[in-house]
Structures are given as structure tokens and as C-alpha cells.
Design an enzyme around this catalytic site. Structure first.
Site, PDB file in Angstrom:
ATOM      1  N   ASP A  67       0.967  -1.139   0.044  1.00 41.09           N
ATOM      2  CA  ASP A  67      -0.025  -0.050  -0.073  1.00 41.09           C
ATOM      3  C   ASP A  67       1.060   1.105   0.185  1.00 41.09           C
ATOM      4  O   ASP A  67       2.085   1.123   0.418  1.00 41.09           O
ATOM      5  CB  ASP A  67      -0.896  -0.109   1.173  1.00 41.09           C
ATOM      6  N   ASP A  99      -3.120  -1.196   5.879  1.00 38.82           N
ATOM      7  CA  ASP A  99      -3.573  -0.567   7.500  1.00 38.82           C
ATOM      8  C   ASP A  99      -5.087  -0.314   7.392  1.00 38.82           C
ATOM      9  O   ASP A  99      -5.510   0.103   8.414  1.00 38.82           O
ATOM     10  CB  ASP A  99      -2.778   0.825   7.508  1.00 38.82           C
ATOM     11  N   ASP A 105      -8.315  -2.718   2.531  1.00 42.71           N
ATOM     12  CA  ASP A 105      -7.112  -3.670   2.483  1.00 42.71           C
ATOM     13  C   ASP A 105      -7.767  -5.227   2.818  1.00 42.71           C
ATOM     14  O   ASP A 105      -6.869  -5.917   2.524  1.00 42.71           O
ATOM     15  CB  ASP A 105      -5.705  -3.163   3.053  1.00 42.71           C
TER      16      ASP A 105
END
Length: 774
Positions: free
Chosen positions: A299, A533, A537
């Protein structure tokens, strides 16, 4: 809703009614395994079942001294269970630490209420810096929110009256009053988090290999055990206890229980070492999985970047105004009440100091894209987007250059006239520009370079603008950062999966598309790790072979992840990679010692069935070798550093390296049996000679595993060989053997010398190498 009702809020009776109706925001999505499931997964395995059945049979005939092997099984179960429960409790503590309070209107008073005590219909006051604790609708005010934890996009979104606020988003600027419209599991964030409820099976080549051995053994262990028992009891009339003990010895040898324990200890050690480096391992087998990872999906926000803005450059443009930029900005910070991410970066860079009196202020607005402040003796200072403050042809070239690099740029302008502030902003003299970027994590460049060097393909997947993500990837040192795509232009699963190999950077990715990308990579036989996080996700992390969460992220994300980076720093991933490689390489190196027993026990059992002879070894003899030959040296060897890339398959490699020694054991047992028949050795001397040859051949395997020698390996090889023989002599009564005699000693020496020569030949023929693990 009336204005009075907005500031009145719910009455105590209304609150209690909602509590009674269970309309409270206290639902916790616990995606982690329950303690009951953890114990169940560690206790109720096929491997444990086979060992317990053998132990029960031994207990029924009173052969208690032959049941010591159960200590190994109990220790293995304890290590696995303790590690998982410990990790679960640590994650729970993280969740408790992150609990917050929020301002709520109740009975005409503004009070602080824990977020888990909000009820449906509560009227909440939200300000900059606060997280939205439940789904709400704005009743009054204007705010900007960051929904990156939910959508992956870090762009600020304006919310005003009647706008929806999603739980899990953050208020970055402004203030509003909002009504709670969903609580608990009905919240948007919680619905996504519920996807993490399904637990993935263990992704471990080591465990899978042991399960294959146990499964294969389970098909043959019952018929072989029954045949050996029936032959001993009826054909040889050996008696019930002797028949059970002899059969159990054959079956126990087929089960590499020491191997299972070694894997657990090696992984538990890795977990402890990683804990000291701020990496919480919730599933200890994920350490091994990461050693095999060949694609890492990262990410952007909060992973490669720190998730906050920093000023990387200040370029002064015009000094003719006679006003220095530094005191001007220190004063601006001192008087400003703005608290968005950009203003936080300016505060951090300049600090607050009063040089001038402030007479008027116009806060930053997303609509205007600028803010202004009138200072006595100076004029009007304006800070904002260059394109909103000057005409296109007047934009400084340094601004254009920074924007081409993907940086965010603010223009500082000055109007010395004391006119209307709106008018002043249209007639400024540009005096400086601020270049602002999302800060790259320290050592990110070195980490990405190392992972690439080690053959790990890197994919950056983000909900942000692909150009922005590509620029971040460039600054972090990602190879092929220029290969980016906007996935908002692709709307199908097939289309998303089709481009997975063509790009390194994926922007405007939805949570579902993240999942599709990971699925596509796994379908191409890649071992995939995914960092994240936010709630957005979770679907992709659940799909990945190994999921890695940031401690600063969402609670549900932490709960379902295999690893949690407690300092939220992905640059610790090489440490996890090293530990995984150490475990896999060292376990593979010593595994041949364990599988020697599995191979020769199976072959000797078949020979015994065909010839109607009893199995030559009993469980207590096998257990001594488990401890002295398998347990002691391999335990210390498993701690050695080994960062080499894993290039071999565990089970085929281990079995191939075990085969020469297993053949030697079989040949020696058959040879001793023939010799004993020829010269008339009694049963005890025959068993003694067979057992001593078993120790000798097993010691040869340890010695080879210790090559090339260093001081510690020499010590292990010597103490293992000498110590095992000494232990056999000291406990000869328990082991049901005797001393070597004047007749058996010469035979032993000759057989050892022949075995050494044969081992060199077999090693060369089967493994293609002599005297080297590699």
C-alpha cells in the site's frame, strides 16, 4: 431536525431504550481465532492422533517406560498453542489502547462518551483530528474527511449538511454536528471487516510436508501395525506386552515427531526474535511463508510513506518586499487555527512564533484552495494553490517543475495594501513556494532495493491517483515506477486480472480490485504477501498467502493479519525475510536426520512382515535417538544464521538426503541378523549390535550435516556421537541392551568402517555430493 434538538440530544430514557434494543456501538469484529479454536487446531491433528493411539496401546499393556515419546508431542502442542494465544492477547491490547471518546449532546449538555457507548440517534460534535466512530449524517457545519482507511484514497473529501460520514474516516479540517445513523455491525467499516471472519488454512511447506508424511503413514500404519502384532502374538508367541511394544517401535519410527517439534521450536524462536524488532507474529507459520514470497504488494499511504505531509523545499522568489519569509510564516502558524494535513506540515517545518499582530484571518477553504491573514505593518499574507492565486502565465517555473515531479506546491503571496482580503488575494506578489510531499519512510529505498535484489517482485497498489502513486514509488526507489495504470478505467474482474503482469503501480484501485489482483498473482503460482492498514485492504490481505498489517491501522486489519508491524514500518520486512529463510534453510539442512528413521522403519517393517521376524527396536530405544541424535544437535544448528534464498523443495530434498543413511541402517540390521544366525549370537547381543550400528550410522548423518566444520559444529558432532553411545551404556537396562562383548565389538568396528565407505559411495550416487550439505 430542529436546531434545538441538535444541541439537546437524546434524553436518558431514549438512551436506555436504545441500549435495551441493543442499538449500541459496542460490537467488536473479532477476526482473530478464538482460544478454543487455537487449542483445537494445535491438539486435534492427524499426527497427534496417531501418536496418541500408539501411546494408549502401550499404556493398556503396562509398557509405561516406552511412552516417553508423548513428552515430545505435549511440548510441541504447548509451544504452538502458547504462541498463538500470546499473539491474540497482544492484538487485543492494541485495540484497547486505541479506544477513544467523542463529544456528544445528551440532555442539552455536551459530554464525553466512549465511542463504544454511542447509541443510534446520538448527536455528535466532530472536530479536526477526530476519527468518525460510527456511520453518521451531517446536520450542521462543514468538514473535510480522509477516507483512506476505507477506500484507499487519501484525497480529502468535503462534507456538509446531509452528507454521509463513514465510520473509520478521519476529520482533517472543520467542525460539524452529525447524527448517528448506524451502530455496531451495521456500520460500513464493520461490514467490510466481517469479510475477515473466515480463517485461512496454514500456509506452510514445512507443515504441509509433515502432514503428507502423516497422511501417508495413516494409510499404512494400521495394517502394518496389525500384521506385526498378529505375527508376534500368534506366530512367534511373543506374549501380549512384547507384541505391542515391538509393533509400536516400528510404527513410532515412521512418525517424525522430533521434526514437528523442531519446526515449532525454530519458528517460536523466530517469533521471539522478531518481537524484539517490533514485529508481532500472530501465525508463526507465516514467518516461513514470507521466506517463499516472490511478490510483495505494498500500500502507499502509511506503508511506503509515513502518512503525513512534510515540506521538502522552500524556494524564495522575490525579496524586493523587504519581508523575510521565516518570521512571516512563523507568525502565520502562530495565529492560524487550521489543522489539515498541509497546515500540520507547515507547523512542523516553521513552528509558531509571534512577530506581528494579526488583525484579520480567512481560514483555508477547499473551495477557494487558499487561506489569508492580515498582519499589522506587513499587509495580507496569502497561502494556497498557485493556479488559484495567479494567472497561468504568471505561475513561476519552479512551481511547474515541482508539479511535474508529482509534488504538491503551495504559493506564498503578499499584498502590502490594506484592502478587502478577497480582493487582496487576486493581487499578490509571489514571494516563495513550499514544496510538500508525503514523507517516504526512512530506509524505504534500501528496503525496496534489497527486496528486488532478492527476487521479490514489488507491486504498489493504492486508491490514490496513479500519477501521485508513481511519483511516491519513484522517490522510494521502486524499479519500473513509470509503469502505472488507473484501474478506475477497468470495471471487470477479468480486465483487472489481465493487467496484473503489465504494471508495477496500480492507482484508483477499489477494495474488490485489490482482491482480484492478489488472486491473479496467486493463480499464476506466485507466493504473495500483502501489506495494508485500512479496512479497504482486508479482502486482498485475506486472499494473500501472507498478510502484514500496520499497528497504526484499523483494528480489524490488525486482527486478521498474519504479521503486525508494531512500529508501522515496512522496512523491518527484511528482518522477517531473514528469519523465515533461517528457519527454512536450517530445518531443511537437518531434516534428513529425522527422515532416516521414517524410511528405515517403513522398510524394516515390510521386511519383518515378509520374514515373520520381530521389529528390531522398541519405542524407548527410538525415543533416546529422538532426543540425543535428532533433538540435541539439530536444536543448536537451527539457530545458525542463514540468509540464502530458499531454492529447494523441503520434502524431496530431505528424503533424498536421508536415503543413503536409511539404506545403511537397513543393510546393517540385515547383516547383523545374518551374522547372528551364523555364529549363534543370543537375542540381547544381536539387538545390542543392531542398536549400536543404528547409533553409528545416525551419528554419521549428524557429522555430515555439521560440514563444513566450525568450532560449534565440531563440538556438536563430537558430543552427539560420544554422548549417545555413553547414554546407551548408562541406560542399557532401560533400553534392553547390554555391553558389546569380545565377540560383538570386532564385528561392530568392521561394520562401522564398511559403513563409512558405503556412505561416501551412496552419497555420491544419490545426492551427487560428498561431505557437504550444499
Amino acid at each position: 431536525m430542529s436546531v434545538s434538538k441538535k444541541k439537546t440530544g437524546l434524553t436518558q430514557e431514549e438512551i436506555q431504550a436504545r441500549i435495551d434494543a441493543q442499538q449500541v456501538n459496542d460490537y467488536v469484529s473479532d477476526s482473530s481465532k478464538s482460544t478454543k479454536d487455537i487449542i483445537k487446531d494445535n491438539v486435534f491433528t492427524l499426527f497427534n492422533l496417531l501418536n496418541v493411539i500408539i501411546a494408549i496401546c502401550l499404556a493398556l499393556v503396562g509398557a509405561y517406560s516406552n511412552m516417553f515419546f508423548m513428552a515430545i508431542i505435549i511440548l510441541n502442542v504447548s509451544i504452538g498453542t502458547f504462541q498463538e494465544i500470546r499473539a491474540k492477547n497482544l492484538v487485543a491490547k492494541l485495540s484497547i489502547m486505541n479506544e477513544e471518546e467523542v463529544h456528544v449532546y445528551r440532555e442539552s449538555a455536551l459530554v464525553l462518551v466512549p465511542t463504544n457507548q454511542l447509541v443510534l440517534g446520538d448527536i455528535v460534535k466532530l472536530s479536526a483530528g477526530e476519527q468518525v466512530p460510527s456511520d453518521m449524517i451531517v446536520l450542521e457545519g462543514h468538514v473535510e474527511v480522509n477516507e483512506s482507511l476505507l477506500t484507499g484514497e487519501s484525497d480529502l473529501i468535503k462534507k456538509s449538511e446531509d452528507s454521509d460520514l463513514m465510520s473509520g474516516s478521519y476529520v482533517t479540517s472543520g467542525q460539524c454536528i452529525a447524527e448517528v445513523v448506524h451502530v455496531g455491525k451495521d456500520n460500513y467499516a464493520m461490514k467490510i471487516a466481517e469479510e475477515a471472519k473466515i480463517h485461512k488454512p496454514i500456509m506452510s511447506e514445512l507443515v504441509t510436508s509433515i502432514r503428507k508424511v502423516a497422511k501417508f503413514t495413516s494409510y499404512i500404519i494400521v495394517p502394518i501395525g496389525l500384521i506385526l502384532f498378529l505375527e508376534a502374538f500368534f506366530l512367534r508367541e511373543a506374549g501380549l506386552k512384547t507384541s505391542v511394544v515391538s509393533s509400536a517401535g516400528a510404527l513410532l519410527g515412521m512418525l517424525p515427531k522430533g521434526m514437528v517439534l523442531l519446526i515449532s521450536i525454530a519458528l517460536a524462536t523466530a517469533v521471539a526474535k522478531l518481537a524484539s524488532k517490533k514485529v508481532l507474529v500472530q501465525d508463526m507459520y507465516s514467518v516461513e511463508t514470507l521466506a517463499h514470497v516472490d511478490v510483495l504488494c505494498l500500500d502507499k499511504t502509511g506503508t511506503i510513506t509515513q502518512g503525513n505531509m512534510v515540506i521538502t523545499d522552500v524556494i524564495e522568489l522575490d525579496s524586493s518586499s523587504g519581508v523575510s519569509v521565516l518570521p512571516l510564516m512563523e507568525t502565520y502558524v502562530y495565529h492560524s487555527t487550521d489543522n489539515n494535513l498541509t497546515m500540520q506540515a507547515i507547523r512542523h517545518h516553521y513552528g509558531a512564533k509571534k512577530h506581528y499582530e494579526m488583525t484579520e484571518v480567512l481560514s483555508f477553504s477547499s473551495d477557494r484552495k487558499w487561506g489569508a491573514m492580515r498582519l499589522e505593518g506587513v499587509g495580507t499574507v496569502v497561502i494556497g494553490a498557485p493556479e488559484r492565486l495567479v494567472s497561468e502565465e504568471d505561475i513561476p517555473t519552479s512551481v511547474l517543475a515541482a508539479q511535474e515531479e508529482g509534488s504538491r506546491v503551495l504559493l506564498i503571496g503578499l499584498n502590502r495594501d490594506y484592502c478587502d482580503m478577497e480582493e487582496a488575494a487576486t493581487q499578490i506578489t509571489p514571494i516563495a513556494i513550499l514544496v510538500i510531499e508525503d514523507a517516504i519512510r526512512e530506509n524505504a529505498n534500501e528496503t525496496l532495493a534489497y527486496l528486488d535484489q532478492e527476487g521479490v517482485e514489488l507491486k504498489v497498489i493504492s486508491g490514490d491517483n496513479p500519477v501521485t502513486v508513481s511519483n511516491v514509488a519513484r522517490r522510494a526507489g521502486l524499479k519500473h515506477y513509470e509503469r502505472f495504470i488507473d484501474l478506475s478505467t477497468i470495471h471487470t474482474e477479468e480486465g483487472t486480472k489481465k493487467v496484473v503482469d503489465d504494471y508495477s503501480v496500480f492507482g484508483r484501485v477499489s477494495p474488490q480490485q485489490k482482491k482480484w489482483l492478489v488472486q491473479a498473482l496467486r493463480e499464476k503460482k506466485h507466493v504473495v504477501a500483502m501489506t495494508g492498514d485500512g479496512v479497504n485492504d482486508i479482502p486482498a490481505m485475506k486472499e494473500a498467502d501472507c498478510s502484514i498489517a500496520m499497528a497504526e491501522g484499523d483494528n480489524a486489519t490488525r486482527q486478521m493479519a498474519n504479521l503486525v508491524l508494531l512500529n508501522s514500518d515496512f522496512t523491518t520486512l527484511p528482518d522477517v525475510l531473514f528469519e523465515g529463510r533461517r528457519v527454512v534453510n536450517n530445518v531443511t539442512k537437518v531434516a534428513s536426520i529425522f527422515f532416516i528413521k521414517t524410511i528405515y522403519s517403513l522398510v524394516l517393517s515390510l521386511i519383518c512382515i515378509i520374514t515373520a521376524f520381530g521389529f528390531p527396536f522398541i519405542p524407548i530405544q527410538i525415543t533416546l535417538l529422538d532426543l540425543a541424535i535428532e533433538g540435541y544437535p539439530t536444536f543448536f544448528l537451527s539457530f545458525e544464521s542463514d540468509k540464502r534464498k530458499v531454492t529447494t523443495k523441503f520434502l524431496p530434498t530431505a528424503l533424498r538426503r536421508a536415503l543413503p543413511n536409511a539404506i545403511l541402517v537397513i543393510l546393517n540390521v540385515v547383516t547383523v541378523h545374518i551374522i547372528s544366525q551364523k555364529i549363534g549370537l543370543n537375542a540381547v547381543d544381536t539387538t545390542t549390535l543392531m542398536y549400536y550400528m543404528l547409533i553409528a550410522v545416525s551419528s554419521m548423518a549428524v557429522i555430515k550435516t555439521c560440514l563444513p566444520f566450525n568450532p560449534m559444529r565440531v563440538f556438536l558432532a563430537v558430543t552427539t556421537t560420544v554422548g549417545t553411545f555413553v547414554a546407551a551404556m548408562l541406560f542399557k537396562s532401560l533400553l534392553e541392551i547390554s555391553w558389546l562383548t569380545s565377540t560383538t565389538l570386532p564385528i561392530f568396528v568392521v561394520l562401522v568402517l564398511i559403513s563409512i565407505v558405503l556412505k561416501l559411495v551412496l552419497d555420491k550416487l544419490i545426492t551427487g555430493r560428498i561431505g557437504s550439505f550444499n
